[in-house]
Write a protein that holds these residues in place. Structure first.
Motif, PDB file in Angstrom:
ATOM      1  N   GLN A  10      46.706  46.178  36.055  1.00 23.13           N
ATOM      2  CA  GLN A  10      46.563  46.369  37.504  1.00 23.13           C
ATOM      3  C   GLN A  10      45.092  46.531  37.891  1.00 23.13           C
ATOM      4  N   ALA A  11      44.331  47.230  37.081  1.00 21.15           N
ATOM      5  CA  ALA A  11      42.898  47.402  37.363  1.00 21.15           C
ATOM      6  C   ALA A  11      42.172  46.060  37.284  1.00 21.15           C
ATOM      7  N   LEU A  19      43.438  43.095  37.837  1.00 20.78           N
ATOM      8  CA  LEU A  19      43.842  42.228  38.942  1.00 20.78           C
ATOM      9  C   LEU A  19      43.103  42.572  40.235  1.00 20.78           C
ATOM     10  N   ALA A  20      42.551  43.766  40.317  1.00 21.65           N
ATOM     11  CA  ALA A  20      41.757  44.139  41.490  1.00 21.65           C
ATOM     12  C   ALA A  20      40.437  43.367  41.527  1.00 21.65           C
ATOM     13  N   GLU A  21      39.988  42.879  40.348  1.00 25.53           N
ATOM     14  CA  GLU A  21      38.705  42.175  40.260  1.00 25.53           C
ATOM     15  C   GLU A  21      38.826  40.691  39.933  1.00 25.53           C
ATOM     16  N   THR A  54      54.493  42.225  37.826  1.00 29.18           N
ATOM     17  CA  THR A  54      53.235  42.466  38.550  1.00 29.18           C
ATOM     18  C   THR A  54      52.428  41.178  38.680  1.00 29.18           C
ATOM     19  N   PHE A 106      51.511  39.114  42.084  1.00 31.75           N
ATOM     20  CA  PHE A 106      50.110  38.866  42.400  1.00 31.75           C
ATOM     21  C   PHE A 106      49.877  37.403  42.751  1.00 31.75           C
TER      22      PHE A 106
END
Length: 178
Positions: free
Chosen positions: A42-43, A45-47, A70, A74
């Motif tokens: 998840q971290a 995918l933020a970038e 997830t 996305f």
């Protein structure tokens, strides 16, 4: 952000295997990022916006199916391949329902994974098995179905199966494909 069309995320808790996959895909021109858990994914995918994903089904005792869900949420067009040493029909069906394009049993090579990325449609010419299912295979499928339903919690799965947790752990250790 860099060109994400050749970005691959590997979600694998085995560091050596993850490193081997990373190197192999980098030699093929992919930009590779990796995570060893759902939280790390998840971290990332933020970038990043990867176009490809390789997800291990079992991550430190947790299910990789949450990662598949997830990743698909996305980007529904992402090419997701699930790798597992604990292959079963139940988990294969769930992985595909959650958005994986393919499900491969370990050991799988980089060639196998890349071929799975390229296959976007089913093959009606796939031969049908003619061998009847054995009792051991039926038992394994049932165990895996219960494991998947219990979120890969061995104690809960053993309770549902009516067996001791250590007995289930031994059965899983015997059947593991590495």
């Amino acid at each position: 952000m860099a060109d994400e069309s050749r970005t691959l995320v590997i979600v694998e808790d085995d560091e050596a295997f993850s490193r081997t996959l990373r190197r192999s895909f980098e030699r093929r021109g992919y930009q590779v990022i990796s995570a060893s858990s759902h939280d790390e994914l998840q971290a990332l995918l933020a970038e990043h916006g990867p176009a490809y994903a390789v997800v291990d089904l079992k991550l430190n005792g947790a299910s990789g199916l949450a990662c598949v869900q997830t990743l698909h949420a996305f980007d529904a067009d992402m090419m997701i391949v699930v790798l597992t040493g604990f292959a079963s029909i139940a988990t294969a069906v769930e992985a595909i329902k959650l958005g994986a394009r393919h499900y491969l049993a370990k050991p799988a090579s980089t060639d196998d994974i890349e071929a799975a990325f390229k296959r976007t449609e089913g093959d009606v010419e796939t031969p049908l098995g003619t061998r009847p299912t054995s009792i051991k295979t039926l038992e394994w499928e049932h165990i895996h179905e219960i494991l998947a339903e219990s979120g890969f919690n061995i104690s809960e799965a053993a309770r549902r199966l009516g067996m001791h947790r250590r007995t289930l752990a031994r059965k899983l250790a015997k059947r593991r494909v590495t």
